[in-house]
Design a protein around this motif. Structure first.
Motif, PDB file in Angstrom:
ATOM      1  N   GLY A 122       0.733  -1.170  -0.130  1.00 28.64           N
ATOM      2  CA  GLY A 122      -0.060  -0.048  -0.124  1.00 28.64           C
ATOM      3  C   GLY A 122       0.932   1.242   0.080  1.00 28.64           C
ATOM      4  O   GLY A 122       0.374   2.360   0.712  1.00 28.64           O
ATOM      5  N   ASP A 123       2.054   1.338  -0.592  1.00 25.24           N
ATOM      6  CA  ASP A 123       2.938   2.330  -0.462  1.00 25.24           C
ATOM      7  C   ASP A 123       2.926   2.932  -2.092  1.00 25.24           C
ATOM      8  O   ASP A 123       2.154   2.533  -2.807  1.00 25.24           O
ATOM      9  CB  ASP A 123       4.206   1.905  -0.321  1.00 25.24           C
ATOM     10  N   ASP A 124       3.503   4.201  -1.995  1.00 20.77           N
ATOM     11  CA  ASP A 124       3.782   4.685  -3.422  1.00 20.77           C
ATOM     12  C   ASP A 124       4.672   3.647  -4.293  1.00 20.77           C
ATOM     13  O   ASP A 124       5.469   3.175  -3.772  1.00 20.77           O
ATOM     14  CB  ASP A 124       4.381   6.115  -3.193  1.00 20.77           C
ATOM     15  N   LEU A 125       4.472   4.218  -5.371  1.00 17.74           N
ATOM     16  CA  LEU A 125       5.411   2.993  -6.351  1.00 17.74           C
ATOM     17  C   LEU A 125       6.862   3.964  -6.396  1.00 17.74           C
ATOM     18  O   LEU A 125       7.007   5.163  -6.239  1.00 17.74           O
ATOM     19  CB  LEU A 125       4.836   3.223  -7.858  1.00 17.74           C
ATOM     20  N   PRO A 126       7.852   2.806  -6.622  1.00 17.97           N
ATOM     21  CA  PRO A 126       9.161   3.386  -6.937  1.00 17.97           C
ATOM     22  C   PRO A 126       9.207   4.735  -7.818  1.00 17.97           C
ATOM     23  O   PRO A 126       8.272   4.642  -8.837  1.00 17.97           O
ATOM     24  CB  PRO A 126       9.915   2.485  -7.387  1.00 17.97           C
ATOM     25  N   ASP A 127      10.208   5.307  -7.823  1.00 18.21           N
ATOM     26  CA  ASP A 127      10.255   6.669  -8.648  1.00 18.21           C
ATOM     27  C   ASP A 127      10.491   6.277 -10.289  1.00 18.21           C
ATOM     28  O   ASP A 127      11.537   5.630 -10.617  1.00 18.21           O
ATOM     29  CB  ASP A 127      11.406   7.423  -8.419  1.00 18.21           C
ATOM     30  N   ILE A 128       9.449   6.180 -11.238  1.00 19.31           N
ATOM     31  CA  ILE A 128       9.374   5.716 -12.403  1.00 19.31           C
ATOM     32  C   ILE A 128      10.365   6.666 -13.294  1.00 19.31           C
ATOM     33  O   ILE A 128      10.963   6.378 -14.327  1.00 19.31           O
ATOM     34  CB  ILE A 128       7.941   5.692 -13.010  1.00 19.31           C
ATOM     35  N   GLU A 129      10.249   7.872 -12.903  1.00 18.52           N
ATOM     36  CA  GLU A 129      10.794   9.172 -13.869  1.00 18.52           C
ATOM     37  C   GLU A 129      12.227   8.913 -13.933  1.00 18.52           C
ATOM     38  O   GLU A 129      13.146   9.332 -14.848  1.00 18.52           O
ATOM     39  CB  GLU A 129      10.680  10.459 -13.510  1.00 18.52           C
ATOM     40  N   THR A 130      12.877   8.461 -12.606  1.00 20.82           N
ATOM     41  CA  THR A 130      14.599   8.310 -12.540  1.00 20.82           C
ATOM     42  C   THR A 130      15.031   7.178 -12.669  1.00 20.82           C
ATOM     43  O   THR A 130      16.405   6.826 -12.955  1.00 20.82           O
ATOM     44  CB  THR A 130      14.773   8.949 -11.494  1.00 20.82           C
ATOM     45  N   VAL A 131      14.217   5.966 -12.897  1.00 15.82           N
ATOM     46  CA  VAL A 131      14.711   4.660 -13.225  1.00 15.82           C
ATOM     47  C   VAL A 131      15.642   4.654 -14.397  1.00 15.82           C
ATOM     48  O   VAL A 131      15.272   5.025 -15.277  1.00 15.82           O
ATOM     49  CB  VAL A 131      13.695   3.657 -12.925  1.00 15.82           C
ATOM     50  N   LEU A 132      16.678   3.835 -14.283  1.00 18.57           N
ATOM     51  CA  LEU A 132      17.688   3.685 -15.333  1.00 18.57           C
ATOM     52  C   LEU A 132      18.010   2.361 -15.439  1.00 18.57           C
ATOM     53  O   LEU A 132      18.359   1.651 -14.674  1.00 18.57           O
ATOM     54  CB  LEU A 132      18.938   4.680 -14.891  1.00 18.57           C
ATOM     55  N   PHE A 133      17.816   1.891 -16.875  1.00 18.31           N
ATOM     56  CA  PHE A 133      18.225   0.498 -17.265  1.00 18.31           C
ATOM     57  C   PHE A 133      19.182   0.413 -18.297  1.00 18.31           C
ATOM     58  O   PHE A 133      19.586   1.542 -19.081  1.00 18.31           O
ATOM     59  CB  PHE A 133      17.135  -0.240 -17.823  1.00 18.31           C
ATOM     60  N   TYR A 134      20.225  -0.399 -18.274  1.00 21.49           N
ATOM     61  CA  TYR A 134      21.283  -0.512 -19.147  1.00 21.49           C
ATOM     62  C   TYR A 134      21.305  -1.280 -20.188  1.00 21.49           C
ATOM     63  O   TYR A 134      20.459  -2.298 -20.032  1.00 21.49           O
ATOM     64  CB  TYR A 134      22.532  -0.703 -18.458  1.00 21.49           C
ATOM     65  N   PRO A 135      21.641  -1.242 -21.505  1.00 21.16           N
ATOM     66  CA  PRO A 135      21.488  -2.213 -22.565  1.00 21.16           C
ATOM     67  C   PRO A 135      22.708  -3.397 -22.086  1.00 21.16           C
ATOM     68  O   PRO A 135      23.555  -3.314 -21.649  1.00 21.16           O
ATOM     69  CB  PRO A 135      22.182  -1.255 -23.721  1.00 21.16           C
ATOM     70  N   PRO A 136      22.049  -4.437 -22.690  1.00 22.24           N
ATOM     71  CA  PRO A 136      22.921  -5.678 -22.545  1.00 22.24           C
ATOM     72  C   PRO A 136      24.267  -5.541 -23.042  1.00 22.24           C
ATOM     73  O   PRO A 136      24.483  -4.749 -23.849  1.00 22.24           O
ATOM     74  CB  PRO A 136      22.076  -6.895 -23.259  1.00 22.24           C
ATOM     75  N   ARG A 137      25.200  -6.384 -22.799  1.00 25.42           N
ATOM     76  CA  ARG A 137      26.627  -6.614 -23.305  1.00 25.42           C
ATOM     77  C   ARG A 137      26.487  -6.727 -24.893  1.00 25.42           C
ATOM     78  O   ARG A 137      25.209  -7.175 -25.271  1.00 25.42           O
ATOM     79  CB  ARG A 137      27.306  -7.921 -22.850  1.00 25.42           C
ATOM     80  N   ARG A 138      27.337  -6.637 -25.488  1.00 21.94           N
ATOM     81  CA  ARG A 138      27.429  -6.545 -27.014  1.00 21.94           C
ATOM     82  C   ARG A 138      26.422  -7.612 -27.644  1.00 21.94           C
ATOM     83  O   ARG A 138      25.720  -7.416 -28.432  1.00 21.94           O
ATOM     84  CB  ARG A 138      28.812  -6.575 -27.610  1.00 21.94           C
ATOM     85  N   THR A 139      26.778  -8.758 -27.333  1.00 29.95           N
ATOM     86  CA  THR A 139      26.068  -9.632 -27.944  1.00 29.95           C
ATOM     87  C   THR A 139      24.922 -10.403 -27.306  1.00 29.95           C
ATOM     88  O   THR A 139      24.319 -11.505 -27.581  1.00 29.95           O
ATOM     89  CB  THR A 139      27.220 -11.133 -28.074  1.00 29.95           C
TER      90      THR A 139
END
Length: 198
Positions: free
Chosen positions: A150-167
Protein backbone atom coordinates in the motif's frame (compact mmCIF):
# COMPACT_ATOMS: atom_id res chain seq x y z
CA UNK A 1 -0.25 -2.26 11.25
CA UNK A 2 -2.50 -5.17 12.19
CA UNK A 3 -0.89 -8.57 12.62
CA UNK A 4 -1.08 -10.69 9.47
CA UNK A 5 -2.51 -14.20 9.99
CA UNK A 6 0.07 -16.11 7.96
CA UNK A 7 -1.12 -19.71 7.38
CA UNK A 8 1.11 -22.37 8.93
CA UNK A 9 1.39 -24.23 5.62
CA UNK A 10 2.82 -21.14 3.88
CA UNK A 11 5.41 -20.67 6.64
CA UNK A 12 6.30 -24.37 6.39
CA UNK A 13 6.69 -24.03 2.61
CA UNK A 14 9.15 -21.15 3.03
CA UNK A 15 11.09 -23.15 5.64
CA UNK A 16 11.29 -26.32 3.53
CA UNK A 17 11.50 -25.14 -0.10
CA UNK A 18 14.19 -26.81 -2.20
CA UNK A 19 15.44 -25.29 -5.45
CA UNK A 20 17.14 -26.96 -8.42
CA UNK A 21 20.68 -25.92 -9.23
CA UNK A 22 22.22 -24.44 -12.36
CA UNK A 23 25.56 -23.04 -13.46
CA UNK A 24 25.73 -19.33 -12.65
CA UNK A 25 22.82 -19.52 -10.20
CA UNK A 26 22.28 -17.71 -6.92
CA UNK A 27 24.59 -18.17 -3.92
CA UNK A 28 22.85 -20.68 -1.63
CA UNK A 29 23.73 -18.83 1.60
CA UNK A 30 22.23 -15.56 0.29
CA UNK A 31 18.97 -17.24 -0.68
CA UNK A 32 18.72 -19.12 2.62
CA UNK A 33 19.36 -15.89 4.55
CA UNK A 34 16.51 -14.16 2.68
CA UNK A 35 14.15 -17.08 3.21
CA UNK A 36 14.98 -17.08 6.92
CA UNK A 37 14.13 -13.35 7.14
CA UNK A 38 10.84 -14.00 5.34
CA UNK A 39 9.91 -16.96 7.57
CA UNK A 40 10.71 -15.00 10.76
CA UNK A 41 8.51 -12.12 9.60
CA UNK A 42 5.68 -14.53 8.80
CA UNK A 43 5.98 -16.23 12.21
CA UNK A 44 5.74 -12.81 13.89
CA UNK A 45 2.65 -11.90 11.86
CA UNK A 46 4.54 -9.04 10.21
CA UNK A 47 4.77 -7.80 6.64
CA UNK A 48 7.62 -9.23 4.62
CA UNK A 49 11.00 -7.52 4.45
CA UNK A 50 11.99 -5.89 1.18
CA UNK A 51 14.12 -8.78 -0.05
CA UNK A 52 13.43 -7.75 -3.63
CA UNK A 53 15.53 -4.65 -3.10
CA UNK A 54 18.36 -6.71 -1.58
CA UNK A 55 20.93 -8.15 -3.97
CA UNK A 56 21.37 -11.89 -4.09
CA UNK A 57 24.79 -12.75 -5.42
CA UNK A 58 25.34 -15.16 -8.28
CA UNK A 59 28.02 -17.82 -8.65
CA UNK A 60 29.68 -16.96 -11.98
CA UNK A 61 31.49 -20.24 -12.75
CA UNK A 62 29.98 -22.79 -10.39
CA UNK A 63 26.64 -24.35 -9.55
CA UNK A 64 24.12 -22.22 -7.66
CA UNK A 65 20.38 -22.18 -7.03
CA UNK A 66 18.31 -21.79 -10.20
CA UNK A 67 17.57 -18.09 -10.69
CA UNK A 68 14.12 -18.46 -12.27
CA UNK A 69 12.99 -20.90 -9.57
CA UNK A 70 14.12 -18.65 -6.72
CA UNK A 71 12.66 -15.49 -8.31
CA UNK A 72 9.38 -17.26 -9.06
CA UNK A 73 9.09 -18.52 -5.49
CA UNK A 74 9.79 -15.06 -4.02
CA UNK A 75 7.12 -13.57 -6.28
CA UNK A 76 4.67 -16.23 -5.07
CA UNK A 77 5.41 -15.40 -1.43
CA UNK A 78 4.71 -11.72 -2.08
CA UNK A 79 1.47 -12.72 -3.83
CA UNK A 80 0.49 -14.52 -0.63
CA UNK A 81 1.10 -11.29 1.25
CA UNK A 82 -0.92 -9.30 -1.27
CA UNK A 83 -3.86 -11.70 -0.81
CA UNK A 84 -3.58 -11.40 2.97
CA UNK A 85 -3.53 -7.61 2.81
CA UNK A 86 -6.64 -7.70 0.61
CA UNK A 87 -8.46 -9.77 3.25
CA UNK A 88 -7.16 -8.00 6.35
CA UNK A 89 -8.27 -4.38 6.48
CA UNK A 90 -6.04 -2.53 8.93
CA UNK A 91 -7.34 0.68 10.41
CA UNK A 92 -5.92 3.33 8.07
CA UNK A 93 -3.69 6.02 9.51
CA UNK A 94 -5.11 9.40 8.59
CA UNK A 95 -2.96 12.27 7.35
CA UNK A 96 -4.01 15.88 6.86
CA UNK A 97 -2.89 17.39 3.57
CA UNK A 98 -2.02 21.05 2.93
CA UNK A 99 -5.59 21.86 1.88
CA UNK A 100 -6.98 20.47 5.15
CA UNK A 101 -8.48 17.32 3.67
CA UNK A 102 -7.89 13.99 5.37
CA UNK A 103 -6.75 10.91 3.47
CA UNK A 104 -5.53 7.43 4.42
CA UNK A 105 -1.79 7.05 4.13
CA UNK A 106 -2.08 3.41 3.03
CA UNK A 107 -2.86 3.29 -0.67
CA UNK A 108 -5.18 0.66 -2.13
CA UNK A 109 -3.82 -0.85 -5.32
CA UNK A 110 -6.40 -3.14 -6.92
CA UNK A 111 -5.74 -6.81 -7.73
CA UNK A 112 -6.29 -5.96 -11.42
CA UNK A 113 -3.53 -3.35 -11.29
CA UNK A 114 -1.16 -5.78 -9.60
CA UNK A 115 -2.02 -8.52 -12.12
CA UNK A 116 -1.33 -6.08 -14.96
CA UNK A 117 2.17 -5.41 -13.64
CA UNK A 118 2.80 -9.06 -12.79
CA UNK A 119 1.67 -10.32 -16.21
CA UNK A 120 3.63 -7.76 -18.24
CA UNK A 121 5.74 -9.31 -21.01
CA UNK A 122 8.24 -7.71 -23.38
CA UNK A 123 9.78 -8.84 -26.66
CA UNK A 124 13.53 -9.38 -26.66
CA UNK A 125 16.16 -7.91 -28.96
CA UNK A 126 19.88 -7.21 -29.10
CA UNK A 127 21.75 -3.92 -29.20
CA UNK A 128 21.36 -0.51 -27.61
CA UNK A 129 17.58 -0.49 -28.02
CA UNK A 130 17.26 -3.18 -25.37
CA UNK A 131 17.41 -3.22 -21.57
CA UNK A 132 19.07 -5.82 -19.34
CA UNK A 133 16.23 -8.16 -18.41
CA UNK A 134 17.00 -8.68 -14.73
CA UNK A 135 17.18 -4.90 -14.14
CA UNK A 136 13.66 -4.46 -15.53
CA UNK A 137 12.39 -7.54 -13.63
CA UNK A 138 13.92 -6.27 -10.37
CA UNK A 139 12.22 -2.89 -10.79
CA UNK A 140 8.84 -4.51 -11.49
CA UNK A 141 9.30 -6.68 -8.38
CA UNK A 142 9.80 -3.47 -6.35
CA UNK A 143 6.61 -2.07 -7.89
CA UNK A 144 4.68 -5.19 -6.85
CA UNK A 145 6.08 -5.05 -3.32
CA UNK A 146 5.05 -1.38 -3.04
CA UNK A 147 1.55 -2.22 -4.27
CA UNK A 148 1.24 -5.11 -1.81
CA UNK A 149 2.28 -2.84 1.05
CA UNK A 150 0.00 0.00 0.00
CA UNK A 151 2.94 2.32 -0.65
CA UNK A 152 3.72 4.82 -3.38
CA UNK A 153 5.38 3.27 -6.40
CA UNK A 154 9.16 3.53 -6.83
CA UNK A 155 10.27 6.62 -8.79
CA UNK A 156 9.49 5.79 -12.40
CA UNK A 157 10.85 9.04 -13.83
CA UNK A 158 14.42 8.43 -12.67
CA UNK A 159 14.74 4.65 -13.05
CA UNK A 160 17.64 3.75 -15.33
CA UNK A 161 18.20 0.51 -17.24
CA UNK A 162 21.32 -0.40 -19.18
CA UNK A 163 21.64 -2.12 -22.55
CA UNK A 164 22.90 -5.72 -22.52
CA UNK A 165 26.45 -6.58 -23.44
CA UNK A 166 27.30 -6.48 -27.10
CA UNK A 167 26.10 -9.97 -27.97
CA UNK A 168 23.43 -10.26 -25.28
CA UNK A 169 19.68 -10.00 -25.57
CA UNK A 170 17.41 -7.84 -23.49
CA UNK A 171 13.87 -6.50 -23.33
CA UNK A 172 12.79 -4.21 -26.15
CA UNK A 173 13.43 -0.70 -24.80
CA UNK A 174 10.49 0.89 -26.64
CA UNK A 175 8.04 -1.62 -25.17
CA UNK A 176 9.46 -1.17 -21.66
CA UNK A 177 9.33 2.64 -21.97
CA UNK A 178 5.72 2.50 -23.17
CA UNK A 179 4.83 0.26 -20.23
CA UNK A 180 6.54 2.65 -17.78
CA UNK A 181 4.58 5.58 -19.26
CA UNK A 182 1.34 3.70 -18.52
CA UNK A 183 2.59 2.74 -15.07
CA UNK A 184 3.35 6.38 -14.24
CA UNK A 185 -0.31 7.24 -14.94
CA UNK A 186 -1.64 4.41 -12.75
CA UNK A 187 -3.51 5.61 -9.65
CA UNK A 188 -4.39 3.66 -6.50
CA UNK A 189 -7.99 3.09 -5.50
CA UNK A 190 -7.82 5.78 -2.80
CA UNK A 191 -7.13 8.41 -5.45
CA UNK A 192 -9.57 7.20 -8.08
CA UNK A 193 -12.40 9.37 -6.79
CA UNK A 194 -10.54 12.43 -8.00
CA UNK A 195 -8.41 11.02 -10.83
CA UNK A 196 -8.93 8.26 -13.33
CA UNK A 197 -7.15 5.02 -12.47
CA UNK A 198 -6.56 1.70 -14.18
Amino acid sequence: MASLPWPADQIATVRSVVFPTERGGYVRDDVERQLDRIALSMERGAQLPDVVGTAIRRVPLASGLAVDSVDGFLRQVYLWQSDLLDRVEPEPVAAVSDDGSVRATRLRWTPAQQDWVRDSRFATRTGKRAYVEHEVDDFLDKVLVAMARGDDLPDIETVLFYPPRRTGRGYDALQVDAFLDQLARLRPLSEQADRSGF
